[in-house]
Design a protein around this motif. Structure first.
Motif, mmCIF file in Angstrom:
data_model
loop_
_atom_site.group_PDB
_atom_site.id
_atom_site.type_symbol
_atom_site.label_atom_id
_atom_site.label_comp_id
_atom_site.label_asym_id
_atom_site.label_seq_id
_atom_site.Cartn_x
_atom_site.Cartn_y
_atom_site.Cartn_z
ATOM 1 N N ILE A 16 36.490 27.536 44.859
ATOM 2 C CA ILE A 16 36.531 27.547 43.410
ATOM 3 C C ILE A 16 37.737 26.816 42.673
ATOM 4 C CG2 ILE A 16 35.133 29.759 43.404
ATOM 5 C CD1 ILE A 16 38.116 31.280 43.126
ATOM 6 N N PRO A 21 39.758 24.019 41.241
ATOM 7 C CA PRO A 21 39.216 22.816 40.664
ATOM 8 C C PRO A 21 39.413 21.533 41.188
ATOM 9 C CG PRO A 21 40.412 24.157 39.122
ATOM 10 C CD PRO A 21 40.618 24.580 40.377
ATOM 11 N N ILE A 81 39.827 18.518 40.574
ATOM 12 C CA ILE A 81 40.958 17.652 40.149
ATOM 13 C C ILE A 81 42.298 18.096 40.695
ATOM 14 C CG2 ILE A 81 41.216 18.698 38.040
ATOM 15 C CD1 ILE A 81 41.888 16.085 36.688
ATOM 16 N N LEU A 82 42.183 19.399 41.217
ATOM 17 C CA LEU A 82 43.630 19.567 41.959
ATOM 18 C C LEU A 82 43.514 19.358 43.300
ATOM 19 C CD1 LEU A 82 44.228 21.858 39.407
ATOM 20 C CD2 LEU A 82 45.072 23.353 41.105
ATOM 21 N N LEU A 98 44.288 15.582 43.235
ATOM 22 C CA LEU A 98 46.009 15.307 42.814
ATOM 23 C C LEU A 98 46.637 15.474 43.865
ATOM 24 C CD1 LEU A 98 48.098 14.631 40.524
ATOM 25 C CD2 LEU A 98 47.905 17.046 40.075
ATOM 26 N N LEU A 120 48.841 12.993 46.101
ATOM 27 C CA LEU A 120 50.197 13.086 46.193
ATOM 28 C C LEU A 120 50.680 13.083 47.478
ATOM 29 C CD1 LEU A 120 51.115 15.432 43.210
ATOM 30 C CD2 LEU A 120 51.578 13.025 43.459
ATOM 31 N N PHE A 134 32.458 13.041 42.700
ATOM 32 C CA PHE A 134 33.596 12.298 42.287
ATOM 33 C C PHE A 134 34.952 12.730 41.799
ATOM 34 C CE2 PHE A 134 33.461 13.271 37.748
ATOM 35 C CZ PHE A 134 32.021 13.868 37.835
ATOM 36 N N MET A 169 41.044 10.532 43.249
ATOM 37 C CA MET A 169 42.388 10.011 43.498
ATOM 38 C C MET A 169 42.602 9.770 44.996
ATOM 39 S SD MET A 169 45.608 11.661 41.240
ATOM 40 C CE MET A 169 46.575 10.846 42.509
ATOM 41 N N MET A 188 30.764 6.347 37.083
ATOM 42 C CA MET A 188 31.873 6.829 36.081
ATOM 43 C C MET A 188 32.650 5.781 35.261
ATOM 44 S SD MET A 188 32.753 10.185 35.523
ATOM 45 C CE MET A 188 33.757 10.719 34.395
ATOM 46 N N THR A 213 30.224 4.393 32.535
ATOM 47 C CA THR A 213 29.930 5.078 31.397
ATOM 48 C C THR A 213 30.450 4.828 30.220
ATOM 49 O OG1 THR A 213 31.447 6.831 31.924
ATOM 50 C CG2 THR A 213 29.290 7.199 32.765
ATOM 51 N N THR A 229 35.768 29.095 36.982
ATOM 52 C CA THR A 229 36.579 28.042 37.440
ATOM 53 C C THR A 229 36.023 26.468 37.358
ATOM 54 O OG1 THR A 229 35.427 28.491 39.421
ATOM 55 C CG2 THR A 229 37.197 29.584 39.133
ATOM 56 N N GLY A 275 38.665 24.007 35.068
ATOM 57 C CA GLY A 275 38.925 22.856 35.742
ATOM 58 C C GLY A 275 38.349 21.512 35.344
ATOM 59 N N PHE A 307 36.821 17.981 34.039
ATOM 60 C CA PHE A 307 37.477 17.012 33.066
ATOM 61 C C PHE A 307 36.444 15.957 32.883
ATOM 62 C CE2 PHE A 307 37.505 13.263 35.862
ATOM 63 C CZ PHE A 307 37.401 13.895 37.190
ATOM 64 N N ALA A 308 35.531 15.833 33.364
ATOM 65 C CA ALA A 308 34.272 14.677 33.587
ATOM 66 C C ALA A 308 33.357 14.922 32.328
ATOM 67 C CB ALA A 308 33.795 14.283 34.713
ATOM 68 N N ASN A 338 35.087 14.846 28.910
ATOM 69 C CA ASN A 338 35.173 13.403 28.515
ATOM 70 C C ASN A 338 34.138 12.748 28.207
ATOM 71 O OD1 ASN A 338 36.839 11.114 28.273
ATOM 72 N ND2 ASN A 338 37.031 10.414 30.403
ATOM 73 N N VAL A 339 32.940 12.671 28.985
ATOM 74 C CA VAL A 339 31.542 11.926 28.818
ATOM 75 C C VAL A 339 30.914 12.228 27.743
ATOM 76 C CG1 VAL A 339 29.630 11.138 29.964
ATOM 77 C CG2 VAL A 339 31.615 11.239 31.473
ATOM 78 N N GLY A 393 41.713 20.286 32.144
ATOM 79 C CA GLY A 393 41.387 19.283 33.385
ATOM 80 C C GLY A 393 41.664 17.611 32.742
ATOM 81 N N MET A 421 45.329 16.742 32.415
ATOM 82 C CA MET A 421 45.851 16.595 33.515
ATOM 83 C C MET A 421 45.287 15.044 33.919
ATOM 84 S SD MET A 421 45.338 19.924 35.975
ATOM 85 C CE MET A 421 45.267 18.821 37.499
ATOM 86 N N ARG A 422 44.002 14.799 33.862
ATOM 87 C CA ARG A 422 43.418 13.461 34.254
ATOM 88 C C ARG A 422 43.990 12.397 33.523
ATOM 89 N NH1 ARG A 422 42.341 9.584 36.160
ATOM 90 N NH2 ARG A 422 40.763 8.230 35.853
ATOM 91 N N MET A 426 47.454 11.765 35.025
ATOM 92 C CA MET A 426 47.351 11.268 36.176
ATOM 93 C C MET A 426 47.115 9.588 35.931
ATOM 94 S SD MET A 426 45.255 14.212 37.838
ATOM 95 C CE MET A 426 44.407 13.391 39.299
ATOM 96 N N ALA A 462 51.387 16.054 35.570
ATOM 97 C CA ALA A 462 50.239 16.761 36.032
ATOM 98 C C ALA A 462 50.189 17.778 36.967
ATOM 99 C CB ALA A 462 49.362 15.559 36.579
ATOM 100 N N ALA A 463 51.508 17.945 37.945
ATOM 101 C CA ALA A 463 51.472 18.859 39.104
ATOM 102 C C ALA A 463 51.811 20.117 38.232
ATOM 103 C CB ALA A 463 52.210 18.305 39.987
ATOM 104 N N ALA A 509 48.880 21.534 36.543
ATOM 105 C CA ALA A 509 48.023 22.100 37.915
ATOM 106 C C ALA A 509 48.480 23.518 38.279
ATOM 107 C CB ALA A 509 48.070 20.985 39.008
ATOM 108 N N LEU A 514 46.532 26.824 38.005
ATOM 109 C CA LEU A 514 46.135 27.491 39.121
ATOM 110 C C LEU A 514 46.673 29.257 39.126
ATOM 111 C CD1 LEU A 514 44.890 26.656 41.924
ATOM 112 C CD2 LEU A 514 47.419 26.561 42.802
ATOM 113 N N MET A 545 44.287 30.943 36.868
ATOM 114 C CA MET A 545 42.918 31.106 37.326
ATOM 115 C C MET A 545 42.961 32.224 38.174
ATOM 116 S SD MET A 545 41.020 27.660 37.822
ATOM 117 C CE MET A 545 40.714 28.043 39.407
#
Lengths: 282, 292
Positions: free
Chosen positions: A117, A119, A121-122, A125, A129, A213, A218, A231, A234, B228, B232, B234-235, B238-239, B249, B252-253, B256, B264-265, B268, B272, B275
């Motif tokens: 659960i 995310p 993206i976390l 990232l 990092l 994806f 990253m 992606m 698009t 959750t 979180g 982003f896609a 965005n799309v 999200g 953050m994206r 990044m 971004a951290a 995050a 977190l 959540m």
């Protein structure tokens, strides 16, 4: 409610219609782009169809239309297979461990569920990092592989829980009584019984990796996997080549789904036909 | 090793599960725990336009917590969460109910269940893109509405809007509600429902007094997933919004992609923590361990 001799209540027809509409909602868009991917060379992103052709499929293999279609699809297929094999092996091993019980089993379970659960993206990232700080270059077969496993393993573990919850230990006891070693018991008793579910885990492992994806974002390194390539497309691609790509990837996913589910189904059928009691525990 | 050998060396037998759970532990330690620790560390780092600089500063958190944009973005994201949660819960509950209580044979139940699951194994991005020819200005939905005379001009809000974001969220994630709810519902003892009927309960009373309370665990698990996933994401935002809507999200994206990793951290870590708070609130409300 549902008893065979009863007449269907009105609510059944209402809910059946709702279910049918939901299925249409689920599949309608995919069917639409499959049809549109056969647009004629002058056709656009929407209906009407301007003739039919396989122009856009041919277009996929031209380098300028899609960044690196061949390379990215190759990487995604290899990565999917690697994730699949690892997910199956690691999940079965962990499932066996949970049957015996071990210290730390509860924290490991919660950690696995957290992995499901948190995310994506976390995770992406964090791994990105971490590699940067250690001074390692992220690669699709290294960091991305690990990132994807954090997504596929929890599913594998949950399936193994479901399997072993219904697993009758007396089969193994019988094996032991006949002098089977632990390894023989696993190979000739446990694995054959859980085989259909193993194909289920494999299905999750491959498809979730093949389409992943956000966690690869990253962690993929220099070379894109197919979903990252899509992606990027698009925003830049405005021709039906995008739909052709969609049809191809969905086709590949469906093939894997049919092979895995089909194999699981055939194994079950064969067992039923032979009248073997193997698998009754499952 | 043979059975006698195992009996002779019980310590070896005790070690076996540790070796079996080892690979899973290792993967989660390397690719989940360490990365999260890294995020926490980097959230205190400094950065400029080219690199991140090891330091211990609170500026990133100050930027996140005291910026109006952050609050608006969180508000916007919570908006998506609530709307998507309500819709997926409604659809998910009734689909699960239909599959568990109305389908009479197991084969058909499995077939219907697979029908709802198969799209989950195909590409999310492709499934998002698939809405373009339907919801676009010249799309099928507009064509149908124009043809039926419902509207005189094509509706613009169908695509690249909060509407299409919600449609895609529901399309992609209702699966996460259906599975846990039907799983819980399938365990409801049918004799309880018969008993309620014998006691003259109406269909509605059976639903609200028997089925819903006994499905609570599944609803809670489904809700955690939806919360959750949307929180979180982003896609999808965005799309489907064409870059015109905000989400945590996506924020953050964007940081990044501008190499502002410490920012971004910090984002995050805040995400977190929020959540964790909400998930533990749900778990406290409904004991989901019953499900395991």
């Amino acid at each position: 409610m549902a008893f065979r001799d009863e007449r269907r209540p009105f609510s059944f027809y209402l809910l059946a219609t709702g279910f049918a509409l939901y299925v249409l909602f689920l599949y309608g868009p995919t069917i639409t782009i499959t049809v549109l991917s056969f647009q004629g060379p002058d056709g656009g992103l929407t209906f009407p169809m301007n003739g039919t052709s396989t122009h856009w499929f041919a277009n996929l293999f031209e380098r300028q239309a899609v960044g690196d279609f061949e390379g990215s699809i190759r990487r995604s297929l290899i990565l999917g297979l690697m994730v699949m094999v690892l997910t199956v092996t690691i999940s079965i091993a962990a499932g066996l461990a949970y049957r015996k019980g071990f210290r730390g089993e509860t924290p490991l379970f919660y950690l696995s569920m957290a992995s499901l659960i948190i995310p994506s993206i976390l995770v992406s990232l964090g791994i990105g990092l971490m590699f940067q700080l250690i001074g390692l270059h992220p690669t699709w077969y290294g960091s991305a592989l690990g990132a994807q496993l954090t997504w596929t393993l929890p599913f594998g573990l949950l399936i193994m829980f479901a399997v072993f919850n219904r697993f009758n230990p007396s089969y193994e006891e019988a094996g032991r009584d006949l002098g089977a070693t632990a390894w023989q018991n696993l190979r000739h008793v446990v694995l054959p019984i859980i085989a259909p579910s193993v194909f289920g885990v494999a299905l999750f492992g491959f498809t979730l990796s093949y389409d992943e994806f956000p966690r690869t974002l990253m962690t993929g390194g220099t070379f894109n996997t197919l979903p990252l390539e899509i992606m990027a497309m698009t925003t830049s691609v405005t021709t039906p080549v995008l739909y052709a790509l969609g049809t191809v990837t969905t086709g590949i996913s469906l093939t894997v789904i049919i092979v895995c589910l089909g194999t699981a189904f055939v194994i079950q059928r064969r067992r039923a036909a032979r009248g073997s009691d193997a698998g009754r525990g499952v | 090793m043979s059975a006698e050998a195992v009996a002779a060396r019980p310590w070896r037998r005790k070690l076996v599960p540790y070796f079996q759970a080892g690979p899973l532990t290792l993967v989660l330690a390397l690719f989940l725990i360490f990365p999260i620790v890294t995020i926490v560390i980097v959230s205190f780092f400094d950065y400029n336009s080219v690199q991140i600089i090891p330091a211990f500063i609170l500026d990133n958190y100050r930027d996140v917590l005291f910026s109006k944009v952050t609050w608006q973005t969180y508000l916007n994201t919570f908006g998506y969460v609530i709307v998507v949660w309500a819709i997926t819960l409604f659809i998910g509950f009734w689909i699960a109910y239909f599959l568990v209580f109305h389908i009479r044979t197991n084969t058909i139940r499995i077939a219907c269940f697979l029908l709802t699951t198969i799209p989950f194994w195909t590409s999310n991005i492709i499934r998002m893109i698939s809405w373009i020819p339907l919801l676009g200005r010249n799309g099928l939905v507009n064509a149908l509405l124009l043809h039926a005379g419902v509207t005189g001009h094509p509706l613009e809000f169908l695509l690249y809007s909060p509407f299409s974001v919600v449609v895609a969220f529901v399309h992609l994630n209702t699966f996460f509600m259906i599975v846990p709810i039907s799983n819980t519902m399938a365990r409801i003892d049918k004799s309880l429902i018969e008993a309620a009927r014998d006691a003259n309960a109406s269909g509605w009373q059976i639903l609200t007094n028997v089925v819903i309370p006994l499905s609570k665990t599944g609803i809670a698990i489904g809700s955690i997933f939806i919360f959750t996933v949307v929180m979180g994401d982003f896609a999808t935002v965005n799309v489907m919004s064409g870059g015109q809507s905000a989400s945590v999200g996506l924020m953050m994206r964007n940081e990044m992609s501008e190499l502002q990793y410490p920012a971004a951290a910090a984002n995050a870590v805040v995400l977190l923590v929020i959540m964790l708070l909400i998930v533990s609130a749900i778990v406290r409300l409904v004991d989901i361990r019953k499900e395991l």
